[in-house]
Write an enzyme that holds these catalytic residues in place. Structure first.
Site, PDB file in Angstrom:
ATOM      1  N   GLN A 104       2.982  -6.548  -9.327  1.00 17.63           N
ATOM      2  CA  GLN A 104       2.477  -6.818  -8.071  1.00 17.63           C
ATOM      3  C   GLN A 104       0.567  -7.624  -8.371  1.00 17.63           C
ATOM      4  O   GLN A 104      -0.162  -6.216  -8.728  1.00 17.63           O
ATOM      5  CB  GLN A 104       1.957  -5.279  -7.287  1.00 17.63           C
ATOM      6  N   PHE A 105       0.135  -8.385  -8.309  1.00 15.63           N
ATOM      7  CA  PHE A 105      -1.252  -9.150  -8.974  1.00 15.63           C
ATOM      8  C   PHE A 105      -2.354  -8.573  -7.063  1.00 15.63           C
ATOM      9  O   PHE A 105      -3.531  -8.249  -7.768  1.00 15.63           O
ATOM     10  CB  PHE A 105      -1.216 -10.663  -8.583  1.00 15.63           C
ATOM     11  N   THR A 106      -1.519  -8.288  -6.917  1.00 18.33           N
ATOM     12  CA  THR A 106      -3.285  -7.636  -5.014  1.00 18.33           C
ATOM     13  C   THR A 106      -3.314  -6.511  -5.765  1.00 18.33           C
ATOM     14  O   THR A 106      -4.251  -5.915  -5.450  1.00 18.33           O
ATOM     15  CB  THR A 106      -2.223  -8.012  -4.167  1.00 18.33           C
TER      16      THR A 106
END
Length: 148
Positions: free
Chosen positions: A78-80
């Protein structure tokens, strides 16, 4: 590298309506890879996650790790988690690793974790529906640079 670690009684990931990963008692980990993460960050995060004493022992005290409990691990990239929302209204993701580097590091993380516990994953860069039952609830935030 950043992670949101949740103790779960169950977790499931679906892509295009199909279950791609499912665990029972264990940890659900959302993992964000930072642009300059190294093997040192990976190793630190893996050891921290596998050895966090957030499972209850026979007296009800959080004293057991995932390894000691024999639990399962769900890993979802999850890059966020690297989003910076301190300015303006739209988060900046400039600290997140580019997809090719993030996938390489995430895959190595999965491989190393799989050598020690049962691991399920989502699908990298896919739109996923993630569901879980947080047990406790217990949720821990980790950062390999120890920013929090």
């Amino acid at each position: 590298m950043r992670a949101v670690v949740q103790r779960v009684s169950e977790a499931e990931v679906k892509v295009d309506g199909k279950i791609v990963g499912k665990i029972s008692d264990g940890l659900m980990v959302l993992l964000g890879v930072q642009k300059d993460d190294t093997e040192k960050d990976l190793d630190w995060m893996l050891e921290k996650i596998l050895n966090l004493r957030i499972f209850e022992d026979e007296t009800g005290k959080m004293n057991l790790s995932l390894l000691e409990k024999g639990g399962q691990l769900m890993l979802v990239s999850q890059f966020t988690l690297l989003g910076d929302a301190r300015k303006g209204r739209r988060p900046s993701f400039t600290e997140a690793a580019p997809p090719d580097k993030a996938k390489e590091i995430f895959d190595r993380f999965v491989k190393k974790a799989s050598e020690r516990v049962h691991v399920e994953t989502g699908v990298f860069q896919a739109h996923m529906l993630v569901s879980l039952t947080n047990d406790g609830p217990v949720t821990i935030l980790l950062d390999s640079r120890k920013q929090f």
